[in-house]
Write an enzyme that holds these catalytic residues in place. Sequence first.
Site, PDB file in Angstrom:
ATOM      1  N   GLU A   1      -6.059   1.666  -2.454  1.00  0.00           N
ATOM      2  CA  GLU A   1      -4.659   0.462  -2.947  1.00  0.00           C
ATOM      3  C   GLU A   1      -5.615   0.373  -4.404  1.00  0.00           C
ATOM      4  O   GLU A   1      -6.541   0.317  -4.514  1.00  0.00           O
ATOM      5  CB  GLU A   1      -5.169  -0.531  -1.977  1.00  0.00           C
TER       6      GLU A   1
ATOM      7  N   LYS B   1      -5.076   9.416   7.503  1.00  0.00           N
ATOM      8  CA  LYS B   1      -6.143  10.011   8.537  1.00  0.00           C
ATOM      9  C   LYS B   1      -7.571   9.429   8.181  1.00  0.00           C
ATOM     10  O   LYS B   1      -7.582   8.571   7.408  1.00  0.00           O
ATOM     11  CB  LYS B   1      -6.001  11.354   7.460  1.00  0.00           C
TER      12      LYS B   1
ATOM     13  N   ARG C   1      -6.061  -8.534  -9.438  1.00  0.00           N
ATOM     14  CA  ARG C   1      -6.448  -9.686  -9.789  1.00  0.00           C
ATOM     15  C   ARG C   1      -7.616  -9.874  -9.956  1.00  0.00           C
ATOM     16  O   ARG C   1      -8.629  -8.544  -9.970  1.00  0.00           O
ATOM     17  CB  ARG C   1      -6.264 -10.909  -8.379  1.00  0.00           C
TER      18      ARG C   1
ATOM     19  N   LYS D   1       0.591  -1.151   0.238  1.00  0.00           N
ATOM     20  CA  LYS D   1       0.344   0.074  -0.266  1.00  0.00           C
ATOM     21  C   LYS D   1       0.929   0.920   0.228  1.00  0.00           C
ATOM     22  O   LYS D   1       0.627   1.985  -0.234  1.00  0.00           O
ATOM     23  CB  LYS D   1      -1.158   0.012   1.357  1.00  0.00           C
TER      24      LYS D   1
ATOM     25  N   VAL E   1     -13.730 -10.383  -6.066  1.00  0.00           N
ATOM     26  CA  VAL E   1     -14.558 -11.309  -5.534  1.00  0.00           C
ATOM     27  C   VAL E   1     -15.951 -10.717  -6.241  1.00  0.00           C
ATOM     28  O   VAL E   1     -16.662 -11.273  -6.890  1.00  0.00           O
ATOM     29  CB  VAL E   1     -14.499 -10.928  -4.140  1.00  0.00           C
TER      30      VAL E   1
ATOM     31  N   ASN F   1      -6.082  -3.539  -6.485  1.00  0.00           N
ATOM     32  CA  ASN F   1      -5.636  -5.269  -5.796  1.00  0.00           C
ATOM     33  C   ASN F   1      -5.675  -5.886  -7.623  1.00  0.00           C
ATOM     34  O   ASN F   1      -6.390  -5.880  -8.769  1.00  0.00           O
ATOM     35  CB  ASN F   1      -7.020  -5.491  -5.537  1.00  0.00           C
TER      36      ASN F   1
ATOM     37  N   LYS G   1     -15.814  -6.697   1.704  1.00  0.00           N
ATOM     38  CA  LYS G   1     -17.686  -6.123   1.588  1.00  0.00           C
ATOM     39  C   LYS G   1     -18.776  -6.865   1.878  1.00  0.00           C
ATOM     40  O   LYS G   1     -17.947  -8.040   2.204  1.00  0.00           O
ATOM     41  CB  LYS G   1     -16.816  -6.188   0.032  1.00  0.00           C
TER      42      LYS G   1
END
Length: 450
Positions: free
Chosen positions: A290, A203, A294, A118, A297, A292, A239
Amino acid sequence: MAYFKKVLIANRGEIARRIIRTCHRIGIKTVAVYSEADAESLHVSEATEAVCIGPSQAKKSYLNMEKVIQAAKETNADAIHPGYGFLSENPEFVRRCEEENIVFIGPSAETIRLMGSKLESRIQMQKAGVPVVPGTDQSIDSIEEAIKIADDLGYPLMLKASAGGGGIGMQLVQNEDELIKVFDTTRQTASSYFNDGTVFLEKWISEPRHIEVQVIADAHGNVLHLYERECSIQRRNQKVIEESPSPFLDEELRQRLLEAAVRGVKQIGYRNVGTMEFIFNEQKDFYFLEMNTRLQVEHPVTEEITGLDLVELQLKIAAKEAIPFKQEEITKAGHAIECRLYAEDPVTFFPSPGVITTMELPEEARYDFGFQSGSKVTPFYDPMIGKIIVHGLNRDHAIEKMRKTLEGMNVQGIKTNQPLLVKIMKNDQFIGGDYTTQFLTQNQGTLLKN
Ligand code: ADP
Ligand code: ADP
Ligand code: MG
């Protein structure tokens, strides 16, 4: 065009089945790998071939790179699809695939290394002019340093593991005492879960919305977006419900977000489908969280509104082909919602493994499930049973369809979060589309009780 002859899927559950489905549809043979606990799993019987790669603990099977590589060599697989989780964002695994002349269906090892951190990804995004959450761009190695940086930034803050994922390795800190209390344990959690104890401070955004952009990039420099997904219904920073389009964005803000995501992806020379995650504050300022690198989901909601098959696109891109359409040719239609069905207590979120004695699913929804009637949910892996996805003409229509589907579902033998999902579909604030990541906490009284 089949891109590959035989693809090994280095994963399990619903995502392994999802990948097998596309491979078989386009004429690619598949190899399933499985742990001892998963010998009876659906992905094992559905694949063309299956190889047992070890005991139930993920470390000894699904995370065991050499076992996976060996299975690919034994079965002559020419490519490996990693799914999500497990080895999907592990640069060392990508290098091992390269050494063995097996195509890794994903980006390069170097890109995964950069975006898996990150901290590194914050630096890259700032170079591209993409706003990041105000915070530090360096690793914080001592509590003295942490206190100093925290004073400069001002509380409340989020202490975060740079290598974190799945909502693990992050801690809200309201003041110096809290920071002192959690600093060492957060670093320890980060090293034990992610083999990397690097932490940094950001923050804390109050009442935020999590909105992400699905991107797609090929080896020829084409970078496109497939619109956004609203993912603010979360529990424990993970999520539970996702939808597209986001009810929070107007057209102008949507365009600015999509452009920022594409700009960020161009910066890193990406190749694969991918997700750029952003967080919005109450003033509608957005910040990069960030990336991902890939399949996500929640990719099905994007598939439902665009009509595209993201797994097929991954295969095409990994085979070095160009994306077969232009940005302006991608259209979106209607509204899609996904609910994650978990084997867990709907109030405490405690996992509830066991045998699913009954599973009856109404028609008219898409089910990306890892289990069926008689399947056993073991305690070894993520407790997600699967995902229910509906597509409606508009948001109200999609919510109505989802509510009916959830109410008509009959899953017995284990506890699931089905009752919670039904309550959310009937909740006025959710129906109104004005919700933040604090939704479940704020509605505890009505949603999180028996
Ligand atoms: P998404 O953003 O697609 O919802 P999550 O971050 O929730 O993805 O993670 C998807 C899956 O991958 C989950 O099973 C989660 O436990 C796992 N996962 C995510 N990041 C990591 C990681 N760094 N190491 C191990 N597992 C991870
Ligand atoms: P992970 O890799 O675990 O998915 P993310 O950085 O994507 O971690 O964050 C996961 C979730 O945690 C976000 O969707 C959001 O709900 C919450 N979160 C992360 N960072 C912040 C922040 N700075 N302020 C408020 N909430 C945050
Ligand atoms: Mg995330």
